[in-house]
Design a protein around this motif. Structure first.
Motif, short mmCIF file in Angstrom:
data_model
loop_
_atom_site.label_atom_id
_atom_site.label_comp_id
_atom_site.label_asym_id
_atom_site.label_seq_id
_atom_site.Cartn_x
_atom_site.Cartn_y
_atom_site.Cartn_z
N THR A 43 32.50 -3.72 90.09
CA THR A 43 33.28 -4.23 88.97
C THR A 43 32.80 -3.52 87.71
N LEU A 44 33.72 -2.78 87.09
CA LEU A 44 33.45 -2.09 85.82
C LEU A 44 34.24 -2.81 84.73
N GLY A 47 38.03 -2.73 85.33
CA GLY A 47 38.61 -3.11 86.60
C GLY A 47 37.64 -2.92 87.75
N GLU A 48 38.16 -2.94 88.96
CA GLU A 48 37.33 -2.87 90.14
C GLU A 48 37.56 -1.58 90.92
N VAL A 49 36.51 -1.17 91.61
CA VAL A 49 36.52 0.07 92.39
C VAL A 49 36.07 -0.29 93.80
N ILE A 205 35.53 5.87 82.98
CA ILE A 205 34.10 5.80 82.68
C ILE A 205 33.79 6.70 81.48
N ILE A 206 32.97 6.21 80.56
CA ILE A 206 32.64 6.94 79.34
C ILE A 206 31.89 8.22 79.68
N ASP A 227 29.12 -5.65 88.08
CA ASP A 227 28.76 -6.32 89.33
C ASP A 227 29.02 -5.36 90.48
N ALA A 228 28.16 -5.41 91.48
CA ALA A 228 28.38 -4.68 92.73
C ALA A 228 28.26 -5.69 93.86
#
Length: 301
Positions: A43-44, A47-49, A205-206, A227-228
């Motif tokens: 979770t970034l 959104g989610e990956v 992602i920055i 979160d992972a």
């Protein structure tokens, strides 16, 4: 923790142009269900990956990554080295610090022995970097049958373990390929997974400055790993049933031939009949699930 929902279908269609998403023209019966034991959700902030792991190629790395995720190791860490058009690297920074990490270092898993039990659909032979490229269970791979070796390739969306100069120095920090395929890294770093959903999130992602080799100062904005989580710890209704296009199917082989021989009126100069394995999209789709569709969830820390 409140989790951000996955991108909806409209955004998913855009991701297909870059990497791996659901397609409308994949035929029924050409899908395999992704094993939730080898799915990780990052979770970034945007959104989610969803990452599918590759235990057949990097069993030690996959096991340690899963253990760290299960312990919440990556929660609150960030992507600290991000080079536009290359990779986004995250973790605790121990790889870049050059210090002895608290987590055990891993043996290099750059390649493995070829086995006839591995599925393999040929894309190109020879390839610029290998005698032959193709797909094995959705993962882009290369093989050398003369020497009996096979390895995963650095295509966009690949997830690999960072390391120092010595081959057996990876432990915690990982990177995601976010640009053109750096195939010169093949068999030099351990690839242990690939993004199968959420590359649009990854691409937000920055970035760091090229002049600083992508390193982002600690006091500058970085993209946090909120979160992972292991897929088996999530409610089935949240994750859904994840299916990946079957790269060993006749439909996939037919798609490869269509791309190899491009005869549409659009082309005024017919491209040569060659294929880059890193430019072949592998579709992913997510279907609704109920509690009965998934194994019992593991306890989360």
């Amino acid at each position: 923790m409140t989790r951000t929902p996955f991108l909806q279908a409209a955004c998913t269609c855009l991701v297909l142009l870059a990497l791996t998403t659901a397609t409308a023209d994949a035929e029924e019966g050409t899908w395999r269900r992704a094993d939730p034991d080898y799915l990780v959700v990052l979770t970034l902030p945007d959104g989610e990956v969803l990452i599918e792991l590759a235990p057949a190629f990097a069993p030690r790395t996959v096991a340690q990554f899963k253990e760290l995720v299960g312990k919440g190791f990556y929660d609150g860490l960030d992507f600290y080295r991000v080079i536009d058009g290359f990779v986004a690297q995250g973790g605790d920074g121990s790889d870049m610090a050059g210090t002895t990490p608290a987590v055990p270092t891993l043996p290099a898993e750059f390649e493995r022995a070829w086995s006839d039990e591995l599925p393999f659909t040929t894309v190109q032979m020879p390839d610029l970097f290998a005698p032959e490229t193709g797909f094995t269970d959705g993962f882009a791979a290369a093989r050398d049958l003369q020497n009996g070796r096979i390895w995963l390739t650095h295509c966009p969306g690949v997830v690999a373990m960072a390391r120092n100069n010595a081959p057996d120095t990876g432990s915690t920090d990982f990177y995601i390929v976010i640009g053109q395929a750096p195939r010169y890294l093949d068999r030099n770093l351990t690839i242990f997974g690939r993004v199968i959903d959420g590359m649009a999130v990854v691409q937000r992602i920055i970035r760091g400055e090229a002049s600083a080799n992508g390193m982002i100062p600690e006091d500058a904005p970085r993209t946090e790993i909120v979160d992972a989580a292991l897929a088996t710890t999530l409610p089935p209704a949240e994750l859904g049933i994840v299916e990946v296009e079957e790269t060993g199917s006749e439909a996939f082989a037919e798609m490869l031939e269509t791309r190899r021989h491009r005869g549409k009126p659009f082309f005024h100069h017919t491209p040569p009949a060659v294929l880059d394995v890193c430019q072949i999209p592998v579709a992913t789709r997510r279907l609704p699930a109920t509690e009965a569709d998934a194994p019992a969830a593991e306890a989360r820390p």
